[in-house]
Design a protein around this motif. Structure first.
Motif, PDB file in Angstrom:
ATOM      1  N   SER A   9       0.849  -1.193   0.000  1.00 40.56           N
ATOM      2  CA  SER A   9       0.000   0.000   0.000  1.00 40.56           C
ATOM      3  C   SER A   9       0.878   1.233   0.000  1.00 40.56           C
ATOM      4  CB  SER A   9      -0.904  -0.005   1.230  1.00 40.56           C
ATOM      5  OG  SER A   9      -1.780   1.100   1.198  1.00 40.56           O
ATOM      6  N   MET A  10       0.790   2.029  -1.052  1.00 42.15           N
ATOM      7  CA  MET A  10       1.632   3.231  -1.096  1.00 42.15           C
ATOM      8  C   MET A  10       1.068   4.337  -0.228  1.00 42.15           C
ATOM      9  SD  MET A  10       3.200   5.223  -4.358  1.00 42.15           S
ATOM     10  CE  MET A  10       4.613   4.139  -4.523  1.00 42.15           C
ATOM     11  N   TYR A  11      -0.262   4.518  -0.249  1.00 45.72           N
ATOM     12  CA  TYR A  11      -0.876   5.649   0.459  1.00 45.72           C
ATOM     13  C   TYR A  11      -1.816   5.227   1.588  1.00 45.72           C
ATOM     14  CZ  TYR A  11       0.889   8.049  -3.684  1.00 45.72           C
ATOM     15  OH  TYR A  11       1.698   8.528  -4.688  1.00 45.72           O
ATOM     16  N   GLY A  12      -1.950   3.921   1.821  1.00 44.29           N
ATOM     17  CA  GLY A  12      -2.718   3.477   2.985  1.00 44.29           C
ATOM     18  C   GLY A  12      -4.093   2.895   2.698  1.00 44.29           C
ATOM     19  N   ILE A  35      -0.896 -10.219   9.396  1.00 42.69           N
ATOM     20  CA  ILE A  35      -0.769  -9.167   8.366  1.00 42.69           C
ATOM     21  C   ILE A  35       0.706  -8.883   8.103  1.00 42.69           C
ATOM     22  CG2 ILE A  35      -1.317  -6.792   7.733  1.00 42.69           C
ATOM     23  CD1 ILE A  35      -3.776  -6.874   9.414  1.00 42.69           C
ATOM     24  N   ARG A  36       1.059  -8.898   6.841  1.00 39.20           N
ATOM     25  CA  ARG A  36       2.424  -8.604   6.414  1.00 39.20           C
ATOM     26  C   ARG A  36       2.371  -7.685   5.199  1.00 39.20           C
ATOM     27  NH1 ARG A  36       3.473 -10.446  10.622  1.00 39.20           N
ATOM     28  NH2 ARG A  36       4.702 -12.268  11.178  1.00 39.20           N
ATOM     29  N   ARG A  37       3.463  -6.913   4.971  1.00 39.79           N
ATOM     30  CA  ARG A  37       3.564  -6.145   3.731  1.00 39.79           C
ATOM     31  C   ARG A  37       4.759  -6.626   2.942  1.00 39.79           C
ATOM     32  NH1 ARG A  37       6.718  -0.998   5.070  1.00 39.79           N
ATOM     33  NH2 ARG A  37       7.520  -1.472   7.136  1.00 39.79           N
ATOM     34  N   ASP A  61       5.361  -0.367  11.464  1.00 46.70           N
ATOM     35  CA  ASP A  61       5.222  -1.436  12.464  1.00 46.70           C
ATOM     36  C   ASP A  61       4.686  -2.738  11.854  1.00 46.70           C
ATOM     37  OD1 ASP A  61       2.796  -0.212  11.931  1.00 46.70           O
ATOM     38  OD2 ASP A  61       1.939  -0.814  13.853  1.00 46.70           O
ATOM     39  N   VAL A  62       4.324  -2.726  10.584  1.00 47.64           N
ATOM     40  CA  VAL A  62       3.839  -3.958   9.936  1.00 47.64           C
ATOM     41  C   VAL A  62       5.052  -4.729   9.419  1.00 47.64           C
ATOM     42  CG1 VAL A  62       2.366  -4.947   8.127  1.00 47.64           C
ATOM     43  CG2 VAL A  62       1.722  -2.775   9.219  1.00 47.64           C
ATOM     44  N   PRO A  63       5.274  -5.957   9.903  1.00 44.48           N
ATOM     45  CA  PRO A  63       6.469  -6.696   9.479  1.00 44.48           C
ATOM     46  C   PRO A  63       6.485  -6.966   7.971  1.00 44.48           C
ATOM     47  CG  PRO A  63       5.423  -7.747  11.380  1.00 44.48           C
ATOM     48  CD  PRO A  63       4.475  -6.704  10.891  1.00 44.48           C
ATOM     49  N   ILE A  64       7.700  -6.989   7.434  1.00 45.29           N
ATOM     50  CA  ILE A  64       7.889  -7.320   6.019  1.00 45.29           C
ATOM     51  C   ILE A  64       7.735  -8.834   5.854  1.00 45.29           C
ATOM     52  CG2 ILE A  64       9.545  -7.302   4.101  1.00 45.29           C
ATOM     53  CD1 ILE A  64       8.686  -4.496   4.831  1.00 45.29           C
ATOM     54  N   CYS A  65       7.039  -9.222   4.821  1.00 38.49           N
ATOM     55  CA  CYS A  65       6.792 -10.652   4.587  1.00 38.49           C
ATOM     56  C   CYS A  65       8.019 -11.333   3.972  1.00 38.49           C
ATOM     57  CB  CYS A  65       5.603 -10.802   3.634  1.00 38.49           C
ATOM     58  SG  CYS A  65       4.936 -12.467   3.569  1.00 38.49           S
TER      59      CYS A  65
END
Ligand SMILES: Cc1cc2nc3c(=O)[nH]c(=O)nc-3n(C[C@H](O)[C@H](O)[C@H](O)COP(=O)(O)O)c2cc1C
Length: 203
Positions: A9-12, A35-37, A61-65
């Motif tokens: 997500s670039m802008y949320g 949830i991961r990004r 704070d969202v961990p990288i997958c």
């Protein structure tokens, strides 16, 4: 049973939809959502020019997958903004790192599902989801969409995303439109639907 919600997500906007999808997963007894990004591929200077730095910081704070998390999940829900009617490059790059999962059949038989966002109402939400499905089919995944049993996608009383292919949101040309209650409800419904089907498959 673990349902992985992995997004870019670039802008949320997609991040908000990802949270809603995870809420839907959590409604199913015995199901948990992670949830991961996916990793960023653009330099910070480019993100700054695109006005994306604040939204990126808000996701820190969202961990990288890691791609191997896909193999550990019982089902996977992918979220991507549209880029020229297709998934974003960050997601493409991430998926192109899953060759070893394809080689070992690690994702064969797992539920896969996709949600999307675009700036304009007809800017490619459906093509983004459907072309994303091609990759999931190559991985042997069982595609789950957003059937009309989610009745709020019917009706013309409001401008809204969502289709039988998956939940979606319209961000507006300047990105100022936030996901509507209907669109978030679609993402929640999709998350619950995925978890319910995955539960049956996992047994
Ligand atoms: C390079 C680029 C290409 C895009 N292509 C499209 C497009 O084809 N159709 C559209 O409606 N929006 C397009 N957009 C807008 C994004 O889809 C929109 O910013 C995104 O859905 C917002 O979601 P996010 O906040 O989660 O990133 C594009 C944006 C960029 C930066």
């Amino acid at each position: 049973m673990n349902v992985l919600v992995v997004y870019y997500s670039m802008y949320g906007h997609i991040q908000a939809m990802a949270k809603a999808a995870a809420e839907g997963v959590a409604q199913v007894p015995g199901a948990t959502a992670t949830i991961r990004r996916v990793p960023e591929t653009l330099p910070e200077a480019v993100l700054a020019k695109m006005g994306a730095l604040d939204a990126q910081k808000a996701q820190a704070d969202v961990p990288i997958c890691h791609v191997d998390e896909l193999a550990q999940a019982d089902a996977i829900i992918f979220g991507t903004p549209t880029r020229f009617g297709n998934m974003c490059g960050q997601m493409r790059q991430f998926l192109d790192g899953t060759g070893h999962l394809w080689l070992t059949g690690a994702l064969v038989g797992k539920v896969g599902s996709v949600f999307a966002s675009s700036a304009t109402q007809h800017g490619g939400q459906e093509s983004t989801i459907l072309t994303f499905h091609v990759t999931l089919l190559h991985q042997g995944m069982v595609i789950v969409g957003l059937p009309y049993a989610f009745g709020q996608q019917m009706g013309l009383e409001e401008i809204k995303g969502c289709s039988p292919y998956g939940a979606s949101t319209i961000a507006g040309g300047d990105g100022s439109r936030l996901p509507s209650e209907t669109e978030l409800a679609g993402a929640r419904w999709q998350g619950k639907h995925v978890a319910e089907i995955a539960k049956k498959l996992v047994g």
